[in-house]
Scaffold this motif. Structure first.
Motif, PDB file in Angstrom:
ATOM      1  N   PHE A 155      97.295 -47.602  58.953  1.00  0.00           N
ATOM      2  CA  PHE A 155      96.890 -48.427  57.863  1.00  0.00           C
ATOM      3  C   PHE A 155      96.399 -49.881  58.360  1.00  0.00           C
ATOM      4  O   PHE A 155      95.941 -50.994  58.211  1.00  0.00           O
ATOM      5  CB  PHE A 155      98.024 -49.312  56.895  1.00  0.00           C
ATOM      6  CG  PHE A 155      98.655 -48.194  55.570  1.00  0.00           C
ATOM      7  CD1 PHE A 155      97.911 -47.511  54.495  1.00  0.00           C
ATOM      8  CD2 PHE A 155      99.722 -47.261  56.009  1.00  0.00           C
ATOM      9  CE1 PHE A 155      98.291 -46.897  54.054  1.00  0.00           C
ATOM     10  CE2 PHE A 155     100.221 -46.380  54.988  1.00  0.00           C
ATOM     11  CZ  PHE A 155      99.732 -45.610  54.103  1.00  0.00           C
ATOM     12  N   GLY A 156      95.728 -49.687  59.750  1.00  0.00           N
ATOM     13  CA  GLY A 156      95.302 -50.895  60.526  1.00  0.00           C
ATOM     14  C   GLY A 156      96.408 -51.839  60.636  1.00  0.00           C
ATOM     15  O   GLY A 156      95.460 -52.878  60.546  1.00  0.00           O
ATOM     16  N   THR A 161      95.917 -47.584  75.622  1.00  0.00           N
ATOM     17  CA  THR A 161      94.993 -49.129  75.724  1.00  0.00           C
ATOM     18  C   THR A 161      93.768 -48.312  75.638  1.00  0.00           C
ATOM     19  O   THR A 161      92.520 -48.761  75.006  1.00  0.00           O
ATOM     20  CB  THR A 161      95.785 -50.385  76.824  1.00  0.00           C
ATOM     21  OG1 THR A 161      96.546 -50.620  77.042  1.00  0.00           O
ATOM     22  CG2 THR A 161      94.239 -51.291  76.943  1.00  0.00           C
ATOM     23  N   TYR A 162      93.727 -47.486  76.498  1.00  0.00           N
ATOM     24  CA  TYR A 162      91.601 -46.972  76.858  1.00  0.00           C
ATOM     25  C   TYR A 162      91.772 -46.459  76.228  1.00  0.00           C
ATOM     26  O   TYR A 162      90.633 -45.831  74.975  1.00  0.00           O
ATOM     27  CB  TYR A 162      92.246 -46.246  78.000  1.00  0.00           C
ATOM     28  CG  TYR A 162      90.856 -45.481  78.596  1.00  0.00           C
ATOM     29  CD1 TYR A 162      89.389 -46.169  78.862  1.00  0.00           C
ATOM     30  CD2 TYR A 162      90.201 -43.938  78.087  1.00  0.00           C
ATOM     31  CE1 TYR A 162      88.488 -45.422  79.251  1.00  0.00           C
ATOM     32  CE2 TYR A 162      89.175 -43.490  78.450  1.00  0.00           C
ATOM     33  CZ  TYR A 162      88.185 -44.634  78.476  1.00  0.00           C
ATOM     34  OH  TYR A 162      86.759 -44.101  79.082  1.00  0.00           O
ATOM     35  N   LEU A 163      92.879 -45.449  75.357  1.00  0.00           N
ATOM     36  CA  LEU A 163      92.407 -44.395  74.086  1.00  0.00           C
ATOM     37  C   LEU A 163      91.887 -45.936  73.164  1.00  0.00           C
ATOM     38  O   LEU A 163      91.202 -45.445  72.091  1.00  0.00           O
ATOM     39  CB  LEU A 163      93.995 -44.297  73.186  1.00  0.00           C
ATOM     40  CG  LEU A 163      93.348 -43.289  72.055  1.00  0.00           C
ATOM     41  CD1 LEU A 163      92.655 -41.815  72.253  1.00  0.00           C
ATOM     42  CD2 LEU A 163      94.636 -42.658  71.237  1.00  0.00           C
ATOM     43  N   GLY A 164      92.319 -47.032  72.601  1.00  0.00           N
ATOM     44  CA  GLY A 164      91.696 -47.776  71.561  1.00  0.00           C
ATOM     45  C   GLY A 164      91.882 -47.692  70.180  1.00  0.00           C
ATOM     46  O   GLY A 164      91.861 -46.566  69.580  1.00  0.00           O
ATOM     47  N   GLY A 165      93.266 -48.577  69.998  1.00  0.00           N
ATOM     48  CA  GLY A 165      93.262 -48.289  68.370  1.00  0.00           C
ATOM     49  C   GLY A 165      91.978 -48.787  67.790  1.00  0.00           C
ATOM     50  O   GLY A 165      92.163 -50.001  67.182  1.00  0.00           O
ATOM     51  N   TRP A 166      91.108 -48.305  67.362  1.00  0.00           N
ATOM     52  CA  TRP A 166      90.369 -48.950  66.144  1.00  0.00           C
ATOM     53  C   TRP A 166      90.231 -49.639  64.850  1.00  0.00           C
ATOM     54  O   TRP A 166      89.190 -50.595  64.912  1.00  0.00           O
ATOM     55  CB  TRP A 166      89.065 -47.063  66.941  1.00  0.00           C
ATOM     56  CG  TRP A 166      88.608 -47.303  68.180  1.00  0.00           C
ATOM     57  CD1 TRP A 166      89.293 -46.044  68.552  1.00  0.00           C
ATOM     58  CD2 TRP A 166      88.003 -47.856  68.715  1.00  0.00           C
ATOM     59  NE1 TRP A 166      88.532 -45.902  69.624  1.00  0.00           N
ATOM     60  CE2 TRP A 166      87.655 -47.178  70.049  1.00  0.00           C
ATOM     61  CE3 TRP A 166      87.102 -48.756  69.176  1.00  0.00           C
ATOM     62  CZ2 TRP A 166      87.131 -47.225  71.321  1.00  0.00           C
ATOM     63  CZ3 TRP A 166      86.597 -49.781  70.517  1.00  0.00           C
ATOM     64  CH2 TRP A 166      87.165 -48.568  71.062  1.00  0.00           C
ATOM     65  N   LYS A 205      91.038 -37.569  57.966  1.00  0.00           N
ATOM     66  CA  LYS A 205      90.492 -37.896  56.884  1.00  0.00           C
ATOM     67  C   LYS A 205      89.209 -39.434  56.798  1.00  0.00           C
ATOM     68  O   LYS A 205      88.139 -39.199  55.893  1.00  0.00           O
ATOM     69  CB  LYS A 205      91.309 -38.034  55.447  1.00  0.00           C
ATOM     70  CG  LYS A 205      91.895 -36.681  55.489  1.00  0.00           C
ATOM     71  CD  LYS A 205      93.198 -36.848  54.259  1.00  0.00           C
ATOM     72  CE  LYS A 205      93.485 -35.366  53.518  1.00  0.00           C
ATOM     73  NZ  LYS A 205      94.166 -35.455  52.682  1.00  0.00           N
ATOM     74  N   ASN A 206      89.418 -39.948  57.170  1.00  0.00           N
ATOM     75  CA  ASN A 206      88.610 -41.621  57.382  1.00  0.00           C
ATOM     76  C   ASN A 206      88.778 -41.784  58.984  1.00  0.00           C
ATOM     77  O   ASN A 206      89.399 -43.372  58.995  1.00  0.00           O
ATOM     78  CB  ASN A 206      88.860 -42.245  56.132  1.00  0.00           C
ATOM     79  CG  ASN A 206      90.589 -42.848  56.423  1.00  0.00           C
ATOM     80  OD1 ASN A 206      91.497 -42.114  57.082  1.00  0.00           O
ATOM     81  ND2 ASN A 206      91.598 -43.704  55.251  1.00  0.00           N
ATOM     82  N   PRO A 207      88.002 -41.430  59.711  1.00  0.00           N
ATOM     83  CA  PRO A 207      88.055 -42.349  60.656  1.00  0.00           C
ATOM     84  C   PRO A 207      87.637 -43.304  61.478  1.00  0.00           C
ATOM     85  O   PRO A 207      86.484 -43.468  60.869  1.00  0.00           O
ATOM     86  CB  PRO A 207      87.639 -40.639  61.835  1.00  0.00           C
ATOM     87  CG  PRO A 207      86.940 -40.080  61.053  1.00  0.00           C
ATOM     88  CD  PRO A 207      87.772 -40.590  59.820  1.00  0.00           C
ATOM     89  N   VAL A 208      88.500 -43.922  61.831  1.00  0.00           N
ATOM     90  CA  VAL A 208      87.396 -45.329  62.452  1.00  0.00           C
ATOM     91  C   VAL A 208      87.944 -45.464  64.371  1.00  0.00           C
ATOM     92  O   VAL A 208      88.538 -44.737  65.103  1.00  0.00           O
ATOM     93  CB  VAL A 208      88.341 -46.499  62.174  1.00  0.00           C
ATOM     94  CG1 VAL A 208      87.007 -47.715  62.619  1.00  0.00           C
ATOM     95  CG2 VAL A 208      88.933 -46.480  61.363  1.00  0.00           C
TER      96      VAL A 208
END
Length: 393
Positions: free
Chosen positions: A103-104, A241-246, A366-369
């Protein structure tokens, strides 16, 4: 291989998985403002943050000591019984991290971990399983609760004052030069936050793994945390961290306040100072709350800036429920593992964790960031709407 050793290995791997989620959950703390202002490209930002998280993990062990021996009253619990407590706590922490990421919401990975462990310990031992008030080095209230209540307000105050002074001192300067100068400064301050994050958050998993090793009898509480534990934890949090939680980067960089370069510099400087100070005193501070408070402060300190209080309200709500809900999951997992017993109980909890994590990941697709839309205009959601597909003519 004995059943107890197999459960110990499952606990260690699961702890590293938590460390990985901690990394991508908290990338935003250091890099959200730099990405939002364009001081750093998204991929460059997460790569730099990952390297500095890796380095920071080796700089101190004070927080790890607090986690391994300062929060739970488990001196009389050993072997499989303690391994079940630790494992159930990790399941609760990972699931809460993944749900809030979906949910960001930039919630605290630290509080999720403590909540999971506390819930499992209370289910197993009752209220006496937690060290509620201790001395200078122990106690849930003085080492976790009070810092959690104070950190966001202190961070917001410091960042607001810093932002006000920055704009006050540069009000007669050429705007283009000011913005360029602060973008360069942002790179340095963001690097410092990443280093500080490594000193604080990587140690929490070190403490958990050390607790499991003590439970198994491999080490005693008087031993030092072995180098291989530090190295594995450093690599896990750096990889995450490198994966990045966009999704969370987008919320912190675009959703809470529209960030300009001077604000980003003030926010990151404030966060770094507070996190480094807490690590020095062995306080397992929530870096998320410190960073969020700092970003909020920049909105309050800049004349005419807009703070989206609705977004802040959702974050605050998640902060309030993080510890108790992670505790509930930790308690439920412990009860299940204890009812089944032995390695069977741990395997059932592991299956639940894998199935739930897989569902959350598929739901996120379904709704990638990602890097392509992390800086899209904020329209009230952490996941920007997908561009419309052109109709065939």
């Amino acid at each position: 291989m004995s059943a107890e050793l197999l459960v110990l290995l499952i606990v260690i791997v699961t702890a590293l998985a938590f460390d990985f989620t901690n990394g991508f959950h908290d990338t935003a703390n250091a890099m959200a403002t730099s990405i939002a202002t364009g001081a750093l490209g998204p991929r460059t930002a997460v790569a730099m943050s990952a390297v500095l998280n890796l380095v920071g993990a080796f700089l101190s062990v004070e927080v790890a000591k607090t986690v391994s021996g300062g929060l739970l009253n488990i001196s009389n619990v050993h072997h499989m019984a303690l391994l079940h407590i630790v494992f159930a706590g990790l399941v609760g922490a990972i699931l809460w991290n993944l749900i809030t990421w979906l949910f960001g919401i930039p919630s605290s990975s630290s509080h999720a971990l403590f909540g999971g462990l506390i819930g499992a310990a209370m289910a197993a031992l009752g209220a006496s399983g937690v060290i509620w008030t201790g001395d200078q080095k122990t106690g849930l209230i003085n080492k976790v609760i009070l810092p959690a209540l104070l950190a966001p307000f202190v961070a917001a105050l410091v960042a607001a004052l810093g932002t006000y002074l920055v704009y006050r001192l540069t009000r007669n300067s050429e705007e283009t030069k000011v913005r360029k100068g602060f973008r360069i400064g942002q790179i340095g301050s963001a690097a410092l936050v990443s280093l500080a994050h490594g000193t604080n958050d990587a140690q929490k998993t070190m403490g958990v793994i050390f607790m499991a090793l003590v439970a198994h009898g491999t080490f005693t509480n008087k031993d030092d945390i072995p180098l291989w534990v530090k190295l594995l934890c450093a690599l896990a949090i750096a990889s995450g961290t490198y994966l990045g939680g966009w999704r969370i980067i987008r919320t912190l960089g675009k959703g809470l306040v529209e960030i300009d370069s001077p604000q980003g510099f003030a926010a990151e400087s404030s966060s770094a100072a507070i996190i480094l100070t807490s690590a020095q005193f062995g306080l397992p501070l929530s870096t998320t709350q410190a960073a969020t408070g700092s970003i909020l402060g920049t909105g309050l300190g800049k004349p005419g800036a807009e703070v989206r209080w609705g977004v802040m309200g959702r974050m605050a709500l998640a902060w309030v429920f993080t510890l108790p809900l992670a505790a509930v999951v930790g308690a439920l997992c412990w009860w299940l593992a204890d009812a089944i017993g032995g390695i069977g109980g741990a395997l059932v909890d592991l299956v639940i964790l894998l199935v739930a994590s897989g569902y959350i990941f598929l739901r996120s697709r379904k709704n990638p960031v990602d890097t392509s839309n992390v800086n899209a205009e904020w329209e009230g959601s952490s996941t920007p709407a997908a561009p419309a597909t052109p109709a065939n003519v």
